[in-house]
Design a protein around this motif. Structure first.
Motif, PDB file in Angstrom:
ATOM      1  N   VAL A   1       0.862  -1.184   0.000  1.00 44.37           N
ATOM      2  CA  VAL A   1       0.000   0.000   0.000  1.00 44.37           C
ATOM      3  C   VAL A   1       0.898   1.234   0.000  1.00 44.37           C
ATOM      4  CG1 VAL A   1      -1.964  -1.130   1.111  1.00 44.37           C
ATOM      5  CG2 VAL A   1      -0.257  -0.032   2.523  1.00 44.37           C
ATOM      6  N   PRO A   2       0.392   2.357  -0.537  1.00 44.69           N
ATOM      7  CA  PRO A   2       1.241   3.551  -0.596  1.00 44.69           C
ATOM      8  C   PRO A   2       1.565   4.089   0.785  1.00 44.69           C
ATOM      9  CG  PRO A   2      -0.909   3.956  -1.638  1.00 44.69           C
ATOM     10  CD  PRO A   2      -0.909   2.559  -1.121  1.00 44.69           C
ATOM     11  N   GLY A   3       2.783   4.580   0.931  1.00 45.19           N
ATOM     12  CA  GLY A   3       3.207   5.265   2.155  1.00 45.19           C
ATOM     13  C   GLY A   3       3.237   6.747   1.864  1.00 45.19           C
ATOM     14  N   CYS A   4       4.273   7.397   2.318  1.00 43.53           N
ATOM     15  CA  CYS A   4       4.444   8.829   2.032  1.00 43.53           C
ATOM     16  C   CYS A   4       4.839   8.982   0.566  1.00 43.53           C
ATOM     17  CB  CYS A   4       5.517   9.433   2.930  1.00 43.53           C
ATOM     18  SG  CYS A   4       5.087   9.373   4.670  1.00 43.53           S
ATOM     19  N   GLU A   5       3.948   9.549  -0.213  1.00 38.72           N
ATOM     20  CA  GLU A   5       4.165   9.664  -1.660  1.00 38.72           C
ATOM     21  C   GLU A   5       5.477  10.387  -2.005  1.00 38.72           C
ATOM     22  OE1 GLU A   5       2.086   8.591  -4.222  1.00 38.72           O
ATOM     23  OE2 GLU A   5       0.761   7.603  -2.788  1.00 38.72           O
ATOM     24  N   HIS A   6       5.776  11.477  -1.274  1.00 39.92           N
ATOM     25  CA  HIS A   6       6.966  12.261  -1.604  1.00 39.92           C
ATOM     26  C   HIS A   6       8.258  11.510  -1.302  1.00 39.92           C
ATOM     27  CE1 HIS A   6       6.339  13.185   2.664  1.00 39.92           C
ATOM     28  NE2 HIS A   6       7.626  13.456   2.713  1.00 39.92           N
ATOM     29  N   GLU A   7       8.200  10.518  -0.421  1.00 36.40           N
ATOM     30  CA  GLU A   7       9.394   9.739  -0.102  1.00 36.40           C
ATOM     31  C   GLU A   7       9.469   8.474  -0.941  1.00 36.40           C
ATOM     32  OE1 GLU A   7       9.757   9.050   4.086  1.00 36.40           O
ATOM     33  OE2 GLU A   7       9.294  11.128   4.559  1.00 36.40           O
ATOM     34  N   GLY A   8       8.384   8.123  -1.627  1.00 34.09           N
ATOM     35  CA  GLY A   8       8.383   6.957  -2.501  1.00 34.09           C
ATOM     36  C   GLY A   8       8.423   5.639  -1.762  1.00 34.09           C
ATOM     37  N   ASN A   9       8.068   5.617  -0.481  1.00 32.13           N
ATOM     38  CA  ASN A   9       8.117   4.354   0.246  1.00 32.13           C
ATOM     39  C   ASN A   9       6.768   3.650   0.190  1.00 32.13           C
ATOM     40  OD1 ASN A   9       6.780   6.061   1.998  1.00 32.13           O
ATOM     41  ND2 ASN A   9       7.791   5.294   3.810  1.00 32.13           N
ATOM     42  N   LEU A  10       6.791   2.370   0.496  1.00 27.38           N
ATOM     43  CA  LEU A  10       5.584   1.557   0.510  1.00 27.38           C
ATOM     44  C   LEU A  10       5.410   0.947   1.891  1.00 27.38           C
ATOM     45  CD1 LEU A  10       6.004  -0.303  -2.900  1.00 27.38           C
ATOM     46  CD2 LEU A  10       4.268   1.399  -2.368  1.00 27.38           C
ATOM     47  N   LEU A  11       4.192   0.577   2.174  1.00 22.82           N
ATOM     48  CA  LEU A  11       3.855  -0.126   3.402  1.00 22.82           C
ATOM     49  C   LEU A  11       3.348  -1.501   3.023  1.00 22.82           C
ATOM     50  CD1 LEU A  11       1.771   2.728   5.078  1.00 22.82           C
ATOM     51  CD2 LEU A  11       4.196   2.274   5.402  1.00 22.82           C
TER      52      LEU A  11
END
Length: 139
Positions: A52-62
């Motif tokens: 699932v998307p995390g912080c969009e600006h950091e490009g990380n995922l959960l």
């Protein structure tokens, strides 16, 4: 990394109950990355769930497995594939708590999105693994 320690098959809610083991004579030389869940010590956790998307600006995922959500930290080796929100994946990684946030440093990730019955099989595997660990701990 001590590969004699198992990569435990866990649900995220269980993983978040893990903590560094209490210091003892037998663990005096252990690596700080060792975590304990009851009497079980491990360095790697095996999880499966949906990205699932995390912080969009950091490009990380959960990763969300239905029991909880955990932040993923991708190493350079695990970034060879384009991982996207919505994929169902198997992940093996090291669990840490950084600034109060649970993080899984991804060592291995596999896309299982096209595998039928993947979630039902995973739930059975985790329950079976728990039964084996429980039997070993009382035996």
């Amino acid at each position: 990394m001590d590969f004699n320690l198992p990569a435990l098959k866990l649900f995220i809610r269980e993983l978040k109950m893990a903590s560094p083991p209490a210091p003892s004579i037998s663990s005096a030389g252990s690596t700080p990355s060792v975590m304990a869940l009851g009497n079980l010590h491990f360095q790697r956790a095996w999880l499966q769930g949906v990205l699932v998307p995390g912080c969009e600006h950091e490009g990380n995922l959960l990763l969300d497995d239905g029991s909880g959500v955990i932040e993923l930290y991708f190493s350079k080796e695990s970034q060879t594939h384009q991982w996207k929100a919505g994929m169902y994946v198997l992940i093996v990684g090291a669990y840490t708590v950084k600034d109060g946030t649970s993080v899984l440093k991804v060592h291995k990730i596999v896309d299982l999105s096209s595998s039928p019955d993947r979630e039902a099989m995973w739930n059975m595997e985790v329950i079976e693994a728990h039964d084996l660990f429980y039997a070993a701990s009382i035996g």
